[in-house]
Design a protein around this motif. Structure first.
Motif, PDB file in Angstrom:
ATOM      1  N   GLY A 436       0.834  -1.180   0.000  1.00 48.64           N
ATOM      2  CA  GLY A 436       0.000   0.000   0.000  1.00 48.64           C
ATOM      3  C   GLY A 436       0.875   1.239   0.000  1.00 48.64           C
ATOM      4  N   ASP A 437       0.297   2.371   0.330  1.00 47.96           N
ATOM      5  CA  ASP A 437       1.085   3.605   0.323  1.00 47.96           C
ATOM      6  C   ASP A 437       2.293   3.508   1.244  1.00 47.96           C
ATOM      7  N   ASP A 438       2.069   3.102   2.490  1.00 50.36           N
ATOM      8  CA  ASP A 438       3.158   3.029   3.453  1.00 50.36           C
ATOM      9  C   ASP A 438       3.029   1.797   4.339  1.00 50.36           C
ATOM     10  N   PHE A 439       2.653   0.692   3.753  1.00 50.64           N
ATOM     11  CA  PHE A 439       2.610  -0.586   4.468  1.00 50.64           C
ATOM     12  C   PHE A 439       2.843  -1.711   3.471  1.00 50.64           C
ATOM     13  N   THR A 440       3.251  -2.862   3.988  1.00 48.78           N
ATOM     14  CA  THR A 440       3.631  -4.010   3.165  1.00 48.78           C
ATOM     15  C   THR A 440       2.949  -5.259   3.687  1.00 48.78           C
ATOM     16  N   LEU A 441       2.411  -6.079   2.783  1.00 42.90           N
ATOM     17  CA  LEU A 441       1.738  -7.322   3.147  1.00 42.90           C
ATOM     18  C   LEU A 441       2.432  -8.503   2.478  1.00 42.90           C
ATOM     19  N   LEU A 442       2.618  -9.573   3.256  1.00 44.01           N
ATOM     20  CA  LEU A 442       3.174 -10.828   2.765  1.00 44.01           C
ATOM     21  C   LEU A 442       2.206 -11.954   3.078  1.00 44.01           C
ATOM     22  N   ALA A 443       1.986 -12.845   2.128  1.00 42.18           N
ATOM     23  CA  ALA A 443       1.176 -14.046   2.347  1.00 42.18           C
ATOM     24  C   ALA A 443       2.118 -15.245   2.393  1.00 42.18           C
ATOM     25  N   VAL A 444       2.101 -15.987   3.504  1.00 44.51           N
ATOM     26  CA  VAL A 444       2.987 -17.134   3.670  1.00 44.51           C
ATOM     27  C   VAL A 444       2.157 -18.367   4.004  1.00 44.51           C
ATOM     28  N   ARG A 445       2.706 -19.509   3.638  1.00 48.30           N
ATOM     29  CA  ARG A 445       2.025 -20.767   3.936  1.00 48.30           C
ATOM     30  C   ARG A 445       2.095 -21.041   5.429  1.00 48.30           C
ATOM     31  N   ASP A 446       0.966 -21.423   5.999  1.00 49.21           N
ATOM     32  CA  ASP A 446       0.878 -21.664   7.436  1.00 49.21           C
ATOM     33  C   ASP A 446       0.726 -23.137   7.759  1.00 49.21           C
ATOM     34  N   SER A 447       0.394 -23.962   6.784  1.00 49.87           N
ATOM     35  CA  SER A 447       0.163 -25.381   7.019  1.00 49.87           C
ATOM     36  C   SER A 447       1.438 -26.176   6.751  1.00 49.87           C
ATOM     37  N   PRO A 448       1.528 -27.406   7.240  1.00 51.11           N
ATOM     38  CA  PRO A 448       2.705 -28.239   6.961  1.00 51.11           C
ATOM     39  C   PRO A 448       2.906 -28.425   5.463  1.00 51.11           C
ATOM     40  N   ASP A 449       4.154 -28.589   5.057  1.00 51.67           N
ATOM     41  CA  ASP A 449       4.443 -28.674   3.627  1.00 51.67           C
ATOM     42  C   ASP A 449       3.989 -29.982   3.006  1.00 51.67           C
ATOM     43  N   TRP A 450       3.629 -30.958   3.817  1.00 51.28           N
ATOM     44  CA  TRP A 450       3.178 -32.229   3.252  1.00 51.28           C
ATOM     45  C   TRP A 450       1.666 -32.284   3.092  1.00 51.28           C
ATOM     46  N   PHE A 451       0.962 -31.199   3.434  1.00 54.39           N
ATOM     47  CA  PHE A 451      -0.480 -31.162   3.234  1.00 54.39           C
ATOM     48  C   PHE A 451      -0.802 -31.151   1.735  1.00 54.39           C
ATOM     49  N   ALA A 452      -1.965 -31.723   1.391  1.00 59.67           N
ATOM     50  CA  ALA A 452      -2.437 -31.687   0.008  1.00 59.67           C
ATOM     51  C   ALA A 452      -2.754 -30.249  -0.384  1.00 59.67           C
ATOM     52  N   PRO A 453      -2.690 -29.901  -1.672  1.00 56.40           N
ATOM     53  CA  PRO A 453      -2.954 -28.510  -2.084  1.00 56.40           C
ATOM     54  C   PRO A 453      -4.302 -27.994  -1.620  1.00 56.40           C
ATOM     55  N   GLU A 454      -5.323 -28.846  -1.620  1.00 57.74           N
ATOM     56  CA  GLU A 454      -6.648 -28.374  -1.203  1.00 57.74           C
ATOM     57  C   GLU A 454      -6.746 -28.151   0.306  1.00 57.74           C
ATOM     58  N   GLU A 455      -5.743 -28.610   1.071  1.00 52.38           N
ATOM     59  CA  GLU A 455      -5.738 -28.413   2.509  1.00 52.38           C
ATOM     60  C   GLU A 455      -4.751 -27.342   2.965  1.00 52.38           C
ATOM     61  N   THR A 456      -4.014 -26.778   2.021  1.00 54.24           N
ATOM     62  CA  THR A 456      -3.003 -25.773   2.355  1.00 54.24           C
ATOM     63  C   THR A 456      -3.674 -24.484   2.822  1.00 54.24           C
ATOM     64  N   SER A 457      -3.159 -23.898   3.882  1.00 51.67           N
ATOM     65  CA  SER A 457      -3.686 -22.639   4.404  1.00 51.67           C
ATOM     66  C   SER A 457      -2.577 -21.597   4.443  1.00 51.67           C
ATOM     67  N   TYR A 458      -2.990 -20.316   4.462  1.00 48.76           N
ATOM     68  CA  TYR A 458      -2.049 -19.212   4.405  1.00 48.76           C
ATOM     69  C   TYR A 458      -2.388 -18.186   5.472  1.00 48.76           C
ATOM     70  N   ARG A 459      -1.367 -17.397   5.822  1.00 49.97           N
ATOM     71  CA  ARG A 459      -1.545 -16.265   6.724  1.00 49.97           C
ATOM     72  C   ARG A 459      -0.994 -15.023   6.033  1.00 49.97           C
ATOM     73  N   ILE A 460      -1.624 -13.880   6.282  1.00 45.34           N
ATOM     74  CA  ILE A 460      -1.182 -12.611   5.724  1.00 45.34           C
ATOM     75  C   ILE A 460      -0.580 -11.781   6.847  1.00 45.34           C
ATOM     76  N   PHE A 461       0.654 -11.331   6.660  1.00 48.83           N
ATOM     77  CA  PHE A 461       1.365 -10.517   7.643  1.00 48.83           C
ATOM     78  C   PHE A 461       1.565  -9.119   7.074  1.00 48.83           C
ATOM     79  N   CYS A 462       1.482  -8.128   7.950  1.00 47.33           N
ATOM     80  CA  CYS A 462       1.580  -6.741   7.516  1.00 47.33           C
ATOM     81  C   CYS A 462       2.514  -5.974   8.441  1.00 47.33           C
ATOM     82  N   CYS A 463       3.253  -5.022   7.874  1.00 48.06           N
ATOM     83  CA  CYS A 463       4.063  -4.104   8.662  1.00 48.06           C
ATOM     84  C   CYS A 463       3.932  -2.715   8.066  1.00 48.06           C
ATOM     85  N   GLY A 464       4.177  -1.694   8.894  1.00 47.16           N
ATOM     86  CA  GLY A 464       4.137  -0.328   8.411  1.00 47.16           C
ATOM     87  C   GLY A 464       3.105   0.518   9.134  1.00 47.16           C
ATOM     88  N   GLU A 465       2.598   1.519   8.450  1.00 48.53           N
ATOM     89  CA  GLU A 465       1.645   2.461   9.021  1.00 48.53           C
ATOM     90  C   GLU A 465       0.328   1.757   9.372  1.00 48.53           C
TER      91      GLU A 465
END
Length: 583
Positions: A436-465
């Motif tokens: 965004g103008d003065d913040f940054t968002l990253l989406a990272v995988r939160d589930s184990p790497d051996w999970f099937a693609p349909e079971e994979t989950s993600y978390r969004i992390f943000c820093c900044g204003e």
């Protein structure tokens, strides 16, 4: 017992993820045998293997199957046998950070700033008298999709105009301007945006800056339409309703462009070879040049990166900062850091956490437990003096020094959430990135790497204003380091987008089919939806009319839009029943 095995050739350690495997015994011979069988490691490297007992790592499966390598050439160990496994190739099992595949649909809902509303009298999309605070369907988009047999794949907004792209690569632009008497606005309905040098050109991406439209052709060339508000004003004056023709190719780029990102007043381009070029304003070093020497990048300027970061996989622009993802998952940032949006930690201070030993709280703690209060900076050698708390920032700024970085700097690791702290399991490299103008968002995988693609989950992390709730977590801090946005847990990321001070995210909970739309940030122009005109934080769910399925979400400066499709209805032989998941 589970162990993390770190292959450490000669040199300084480079951050990657560890390889956690379960072993029945921790003997050196078993570890060497494992490395020979699985990684193709050679005896010269096995002498550098260190063992670290990390109980419980492998059973949770959070580790990416990669290796912690040292700085050195890409081919670790001189081996002429092409059949041997390349250790660096093993380290790059991370899936990359390419933009998500765009989903398309025939219907479009828009809300937010009324200046960006795609008004069209012929289809009944009348100009609004005020900002729109609920998702409102634009009938023109549905009619055009039905008439030409296409779908809508992308939208973007400027301060007073907007642009869209169809699945066939055509562009359409609309906008508004103030009337001559200054009372009210006059609107230009959506119309084709044509490149004058090649009218049959198709486009794979389109974005808006403060006053221009930038498009990426299917051949990897960048086309720019400048002074779009002036073009919109001329259209309202002349009364023409056919098309807008213009644009020029961007020079200085000899290689094909794979991906581009356009900020408010600067842009970044990623070539097929993984090189990054920046163009535009450089007042904070966002173009990778010293701002005291180059206040503006008038031509495309190649950005230099640290070793082992190239080829670059992804780049995104904010208002005055730029963020990129390296070949091995390193996140690098440069530009303005005054709102700690570069992810380098809390660089507002050179000392660590001292609130418990300063002020009235420190005085009470000293009286109660005898804990010594912190000295003032003047008595301990200035801001660089010894601190009573460890520093939480990767960079330090001198007194009266501008808080910016013009050299790409590796971002600090994302702090672990509570359930990971007991195991110390780090997050893998990001799969998606937005600014965004003065913040940054990253989406990272939160589930184990051996999970099937349909079971994979993600978390969004943000820093900044976070003054307008841009970080989507809480309003406890004006600016914050990386922390997770409060979105549904165990959900998949369908794509998210950032405006100036607000965000939209499409999510699908694991095990369900329903697509949900979540919004957070500033709601000054109704871009989040709802009746409130203040701040929406943490994120809240925004519902579309019944029967609509969210396919993609898009944000502009102060506007929002979603591309949607209609859920299949019962009783229609050509459209079988598709049941909705329970709320």
């Amino acid at each position: 017992m589970a162990f993390a095995h770190i292959v450490r050739p000669l040199g300084s350690l480079r951050r990657c993820h560890c390889l956690a495997v379960e072993c029945l015994a921790a003997s050196r011979s078993q570890i060497n045998s494992f490395l020979r069988d699985k990684l193709g490691a050679r005896p010269s490297l096995l002498t550098a293997v260190s063992l670290f007992g990390v109980a419980g790592f492998a059973q949770y499966g959070f580790w990416d199957r990669s290796i912690l390598l040292a700085e050195g050439p890409a081919n670790v160990g001189n081996d002429d046998d092409d059949d041997d496994d390349d250790l660096d190739a093993q380290a790059r099992r991370w899936g990359g950070c390419a933009p998500l595949e765009l989903r398309s649909g025939p219907r479009v809902f828009v809300w937010g700033h009324r200046a960006c509303w795609p008004a069209c009298e012929a289809t009944g999309d009348r100009p609004p008298e005020s900002d729109l605070r609920t998702p409102t369907e634009v009938v023109w988009f549905r009619n055009h999709a039905e008439r030409h047999g296409c779908t809508w794949q992308q939208l973007d907004f400027g301060p007073s105009f907007g642009v869209s792209r169809t699945s066939s690569g055509e562009l359409f632009v609309w906008g508004s301007s103030l009337k001559k008497d200054g009372k009210g606005r006059q609107y230009v309905s959506p119309r084709p945006l044509i490149f004058k040098d090649a009218s049959e050109t198709t486009f794979q991406d389109v974005q808006c800056s403060e006053s221009a439209v930038w498009a990426l052709t299917s051949e990897g060339q960048v086309v720019v339409w400048e002074l779009v508000p002036t073009l919109i004003s001329e259209q309202t004056t002349s009364g023409s309703s056919s098309f807008i023709c213009g644009g020029k190719r961007l020079g200085g780029l000899s290689k094909a462009i794979r991906q581009m990102s356009v900020g408010v007043s600067h842009a970044a381009f990623l070539t097929e070879a993984g090189e990054v070029y920046c163009l535009g304003r450089n007042s904070c070093g966002e173009c990778g040049a010293d701002p005291s020497v180059h206040g503006m990048a008038t031509a495309c300027r190649k950005v230099k990166f640290p070793r082992h970061c190239t080829p670059i996989a992804r780049v995104e622009c904010g208002k005055s900062h730029t963020v990129a993802v390296g070949a091995e998952g390193q996140v690098l940032a440069w530009g303005d850091d005054s709102k700690i949006q570069l992810g380098l930690g809390d660089t507002r201070s050179n000392v660590g956490e001292e609130r418990h030993v300063t002020g009235s709280r420190g005085f009470l703690n000293e009286r109660a437990g005898g804990e010594r209060m912190a000295l003032s900076p003047a008595l301990r050698g200035g801001p660089d003096g010894q601190s009573m708390g460890p520093s939480t920032s990767q960079k330090k700024y001198a007194e009266f020094e501008s808080h910016h970085q013009y050299r790409p700097t590796v971002v600090m690791d994302i702090p672990l959430e509570y359930e990971r702290q007991v195991h110390g399991i780090p997050y893998p490299p990001p799969n998606d990135l937005q600014c965004g103008d003065d913040f940054t968002l990253l989406a990272v995988r939160d589930s184990p790497d051996w999970f099937a693609p349909e079971e994979t989950s993600y978390r969004i992390f943000c820093c900044g204003e976070n003054g307008r709730g841009q970080c989507g977590r809480s309003m406890q801090q004006q600016q914050q380091v990386f922390a997770a946005c409060k979105l549904p847990r165990n959900s998949q990321n369908l794509g998210f987008s950032c405006g100036s001070n607000h965000c939209l995210a499409g999510v699908r909970r694991v095990g369900l089919r329903k697509h949900e739309l979540w919004c957070w940030g500033s709601n000054g122009h109704g871009q989040i939806g709802g009746n409130t005109s203040g701040v929406v934080c943490p994120a809240s769910r925004l519902r579309l009319p019944k029967g609509m399925r969210v396919e993609a979400a898009w944000c502009g400066f102060s506007s929002s839009a979603v591309i949607s499709s209609e859920l299949k209805r019962p009783g229609n032989p050509a459209s079988p029943l598709e049941e909705e998941d329970p709320a």
